[in-house]
Design a protein around this motif. Sequence first.
Motif, PDB file in Angstrom:
ATOM      1  N   GLU A   1       4.625  -5.228   5.393  1.00 11.76           N
ATOM      2  CA  GLU A   1       3.592  -4.666   4.542  1.00 11.76           C
ATOM      3  C   GLU A   1       4.228  -5.501   3.396  1.00 11.76           C
ATOM      4  N   LEU A   2       5.443  -4.947   2.992  1.00  8.07           N
ATOM      5  CA  LEU A   2       6.526  -6.019   1.896  1.00  8.07           C
ATOM      6  C   LEU A   2       6.323  -7.649   1.976  1.00  8.07           C
ATOM      7  N   SER A   3       5.608  -7.804   3.360  1.00  8.21           N
ATOM      8  CA  SER A   3       6.571  -9.264   3.784  1.00  8.21           C
ATOM      9  C   SER A   3       4.223 -10.089   4.084  1.00  8.21           C
ATOM     10  N   ASP A   4       4.149  -9.371   3.777  1.00  8.68           N
ATOM     11  CA  ASP A   4       2.211  -9.731   3.992  1.00  8.68           C
ATOM     12  C   ASP A   4       1.147  -9.311   2.679  1.00  8.68           C
ATOM     13  N   PRO A   5       1.295 -10.182   1.806  1.00  8.83           N
ATOM     14  CA  PRO A   5       0.661  -9.603   0.905  1.00  8.83           C
ATOM     15  C   PRO A   5      -0.795  -9.615   0.922  1.00  8.83           C
ATOM     16  N   TYR A   6      -1.383  -9.871   2.036  1.00  7.54           N
ATOM     17  CA  TYR A   6      -2.497  -9.664   2.344  1.00  7.54           C
ATOM     18  C   TYR A   6      -2.929  -8.135   1.997  1.00  7.54           C
TER      19      TYR A   6
ATOM     20  N   SER B   1      -2.168  -6.585  -1.267  1.00  6.24           N
ATOM     21  CA  SER B   1      -3.041  -6.338  -1.967  1.00  6.24           C
ATOM     22  C   SER B   1      -4.281  -5.645  -1.715  1.00  6.24           C
ATOM     23  N   ILE B   2      -4.530  -5.157   0.038  1.00  6.83           N
ATOM     24  CA  ILE B   2      -5.486  -4.321   0.538  1.00  6.83           C
ATOM     25  C   ILE B   2      -5.533  -2.519  -0.648  1.00  6.83           C
ATOM     26  N   ARG B   3      -4.107  -2.952  -0.464  1.00  2.81           N
ATOM     27  CA  ARG B   3      -4.113  -1.223  -0.556  1.00  2.81           C
ATOM     28  C   ARG B   3      -3.566  -1.308  -2.565  1.00  2.81           C
ATOM     29  N   GLN B   4      -3.046  -2.221  -2.607  1.00  2.00           N
ATOM     30  CA  GLN B   4      -3.470  -2.248  -4.009  1.00  2.00           C
ATOM     31  C   GLN B   4      -4.686  -2.122  -4.224  1.00  2.00           C
TER      32      GLN B   4
ATOM     33  N   MET C   1     -11.431  -5.943  -1.268  1.00  4.97           N
ATOM     34  CA  MET C   1     -12.012  -5.018  -0.412  1.00  4.97           C
ATOM     35  C   MET C   1     -11.685  -4.088  -0.228  1.00  4.97           C
ATOM     36  N   GLY C   2     -10.312  -3.637  -0.598  1.00  4.45           N
ATOM     37  CA  GLY C   2      -9.823  -2.386  -0.578  1.00  4.45           C
ATOM     38  C   GLY C   2     -10.480  -1.487  -1.690  1.00  4.45           C
TER      39      GLY C   2
END
Length: 342
Positions: free
Chosen positions: A79-84, A87-90, A305-306
């Motif tokens: 997750e840390l290496s994939d901002p996509y 950002s959904i989780r945030q 989306m999140g």
Amino acid sequence: MATIKDIAKLSKVSAATVSRVLNGDESITVQDQTRQRIYQASKELGYKTIQERRNQQQMVISKKYPATGIILCLSYEEELSDPYFLSIRQGIEEELIKQGISTTTMIRLHDKVDYQKVRELDGMIIVGRINEEAIKKVSCHSKNIVYINHSPDDDIYDSVVVDFQKATERALQHLLKAGYKRIGYIGGVEREHLKEKTIIGEDLRFTTYEKVMKSVGFYQPSYVFIGEYTMTQGYELMKKAVKQKNVPEAFFIASDPMAIGALRALQELKVSVPSDIAIVSFDDIEMAEFCSTPLTTVKVHTKEMGQTGVKLLLDRINGRELPLKVTVPTELVIRQSCGTNK
């Protein structure tokens, strides 16, 4: 009130097995089919474990808001290496706080899943792909489930998705209209996650690229480079692409982190972007605008989306039964890397 013996009789197993399964004893070896039968019997009979009764009492006394869970298909490192996905989780967490829900249960499928804890949730938001086996383990505990970035069954589950096919077609048409014919592809592998194993699934970015390029007669298998969705792989795959004899004059790169790695490789090889090689990417993470050559990229509204996922979940908890699928629109953001501002 139903008892352990009642459940044992209905599910055709011993009372001891029923007790251990319902109380989350991980040391017991039980077939998934038997475990599901026990859960179904307990649900039909309205049985609640001591812990569930305690939690129910506590909810009546102190809980004003529904207990929600976020199930993440990526490990913490992924997750840390994939901002996509980050950002959904945030977006999910921000909307939960906005709705007054400050406490959530976070579950990663790569870790040991406490299904007893899952059973206590009023609803779940699942981010990413999980295979059918994992879906059955989760969905038997609640009908209030929203999937984000994946839609396993439109007739049962709510989902929030992106039209990857439409977005990829738009990016490729932009390159084709600019006059590029030798268009390469750099991408990763889409995976369906479960703790014990990982299954490779269809990546619509690649299948759409293949379809579009074949339709205009420009598809070349030697222009395709697939690895993992990481910056390092983007760097390595671009170096590999440039070393071959017939180098593409443009690339569609399936994620911004991969594109950033590819830009670094081209910079080291003294290949100019966009003069020698044009690039269109996917995601529009914050860093895309500030690269050495700002990236033309498909913008995905990940936070929205999140946020949308949370709204769907709360609506579902409040009684809506009709499943809804929300497709969040994308847009092509034109910057310097594609060689055209139109």
